[in-house]
Design a protein around this motif. Structure first.
Motif, mmCIF file in Angstrom:
data_model
loop_
_atom_site.group_PDB
_atom_site.id
_atom_site.type_symbol
_atom_site.label_atom_id
_atom_site.label_comp_id
_atom_site.label_asym_id
_atom_site.label_seq_id
_atom_site.Cartn_x
_atom_site.Cartn_y
_atom_site.Cartn_z
ATOM 1 N N VAL A 125 22.408 70.589 -45.419
ATOM 2 C CA VAL A 125 20.961 70.423 -45.388
ATOM 3 C C VAL A 125 20.545 69.846 -46.732
ATOM 4 N N SER A 126 19.898 68.692 -46.700
ATOM 5 C CA SER A 126 19.388 68.062 -47.905
ATOM 6 C C SER A 126 17.886 68.267 -47.946
ATOM 7 N N MET A 127 17.390 68.784 -49.069
ATOM 8 C CA MET A 127 15.960 69.031 -49.212
ATOM 9 C C MET A 127 15.433 68.250 -50.410
ATOM 10 N N VAL A 128 14.167 67.855 -50.329
ATOM 11 C CA VAL A 128 13.514 67.109 -51.403
ATOM 12 C C VAL A 128 12.244 67.840 -51.817
ATOM 13 N N ARG A 129 11.839 67.585 -53.071
ATOM 14 C CA ARG A 129 10.652 68.262 -53.614
ATOM 15 C C ARG A 129 9.979 67.338 -54.621
ATOM 16 N N PRO A 130 8.761 66.868 -54.338
ATOM 17 C CA PRO A 130 8.070 66.017 -55.312
ATOM 18 C C PRO A 130 7.428 66.850 -56.419
ATOM 19 N N ARG A 131 7.336 66.246 -57.608
ATOM 20 C CA ARG A 131 6.753 66.918 -58.776
ATOM 21 C C ARG A 131 5.955 65.898 -59.577
ATOM 22 N N LEU A 132 4.746 66.249 -59.939
ATOM 23 C CA LEU A 132 3.867 65.387 -60.727
ATOM 24 C C LEU A 132 3.466 66.134 -61.989
ATOM 25 N N ILE A 133 3.680 65.495 -63.158
ATOM 26 C CA ILE A 133 3.418 66.140 -64.445
ATOM 27 C C ILE A 133 2.472 65.258 -65.250
ATOM 28 N N HIS A 134 1.458 65.865 -65.849
ATOM 29 C CA HIS A 134 0.558 65.171 -66.768
ATOM 30 C C HIS A 134 0.422 66.018 -68.019
ATOM 31 N N ASP A 135 0.456 65.372 -69.165
ATOM 32 C CA ASP A 135 0.365 66.044 -70.460
ATOM 33 C C ASP A 135 -0.835 65.466 -71.207
ATOM 34 N N TYR A 136 -1.769 66.331 -71.598
ATOM 35 C CA TYR A 136 -2.989 65.902 -72.274
ATOM 36 C C TYR A 136 -3.071 66.517 -73.662
ATOM 37 N N ASN A 137 -3.612 65.749 -74.607
ATOM 38 C CA ASN A 137 -3.824 66.231 -75.960
ATOM 39 C C ASN A 137 -5.303 66.574 -76.116
ATOM 40 N N ASN A 149 -4.428 61.197 -72.728
ATOM 41 C CA ASN A 149 -3.265 61.418 -71.882
ATOM 42 C C ASN A 149 -2.041 60.945 -72.653
ATOM 43 N N ILE A 150 -1.124 61.872 -72.959
ATOM 44 C CA ILE A 150 0.043 61.543 -73.764
ATOM 45 C C ILE A 150 1.218 61.105 -72.901
ATOM 46 N N TRP A 151 1.449 61.820 -71.827
ATOM 47 C CA TRP A 151 2.653 61.550 -71.034
ATOM 48 C C TRP A 151 2.419 62.001 -69.609
ATOM 49 N N GLN A 152 2.925 61.233 -68.649
ATOM 50 C CA GLN A 152 2.911 61.656 -67.256
ATOM 51 C C GLN A 152 4.175 61.158 -66.581
ATOM 52 N N ALA A 153 4.563 61.865 -65.552
ATOM 53 C CA ALA A 153 5.785 61.508 -64.839
ATOM 54 C C ALA A 153 5.670 61.925 -63.386
ATOM 55 N N ALA A 154 6.263 61.132 -62.528
ATOM 56 C CA ALA A 154 6.398 61.462 -61.114
ATOM 57 C C ALA A 154 7.892 61.591 -60.850
ATOM 58 N N ARG A 155 8.318 62.742 -60.392
ATOM 59 C CA ARG A 155 9.748 63.012 -60.190
ATOM 60 C C ARG A 155 10.000 63.436 -58.749
ATOM 61 N N MET A 156 11.222 63.235 -58.308
ATOM 62 C CA MET A 156 11.648 63.688 -56.995
ATOM 63 C C MET A 156 12.928 64.496 -57.197
#
Length: 189
Positions: A125-137, A149-156
């Motif tokens: 069984v293969s499972m996926v999970r999206p993740r969204l990160i935002h970093d603010y100063n 906004n210092i850094w943001q990323a979209a990960r899977m």
């Protein structure tokens, strides 16, 4: 994000800077007239639950960390559920180690692989999970300086689960059946 997601509160970290510095200008002095500047950073971390279906995360702000890439980033992946019927498979694992050399000021990355042999795999069984990160100063004076906004990323994230028969479970089942047979024989006598 597709589906219902979870907002994982705000986390904060404090950064400090000191002045004056040593004569060569590299490290702050532990003595003398030092002034500290404190700043606050906020992290917005959105994570969706694991799914075997199709998942997509849309980062409309793009990636601005170390690059000027204002375009939208949309990683996507799909999970699956496959019956293998007791096949023997080999899984390759990767290990990454990062070492910082203080004298040379270099970062060394080492990679190792090792294989794991799985016998009698019934299902994968293969499972996926999206993740969204935002970093603010958050600035020291929010009235005069904007929140940046210092850094943001979209990960899977991906996860594979292999279903293999456990020998202890089979031994316990065999011992239970043998006990029942022994009890039935004793009852007949």
């Amino acid at each position: 994000m597709k589906g219902t997601g979870i907002g994982d509160g705000l986390q904060s970290a404090t950064a400090k800077a000191t002045t004056p510095t040593t004569p060569n200008g590299k490290a702050p002095t532990p003595y003398g007239n030092a002034s500290f500047i404190s700043g606050m950073r906020r992290y917005l971390n959105l994570i969706h639950p694991w799914t075997t279906g199709f998942a997509k995360v849309h980062n409309a702000k793009g990636s601005v960390w170390r690059t000027n890439n204002p375009g939208a980033i949309t990683p996507q992946a799909q999970g699956y559920d496959i019956s293998l019927g007791g096949a023997d498979i080999t899984v390759t694992h990767y290990w990454w180690g990062i070492t910082w050399n203080r004298t040379l000021s270099t970062l060394t990355t080492t990679t190792r692989t090792y294989k794991q042999y799985l016998y009698g795999v019934g299902r994968v069984v293969s499972m996926v999970r999206p993740r969204l990160i935002h970093d603010y100063n958050v600035p020291l004076d929010p009235d005069s300086d904007p929140i940046t906004n210092i850094w943001q990323a979209a990960r899977m994230w991906r996860l594979k689960v292999f279903f293999v028969p456990e020998p202890t479970g089979l031994l316990m089942l065999g011992a239970g059946i043998a006990t029942l047979l022994g009890l039935s024989r004793m009852r007949r006598r």
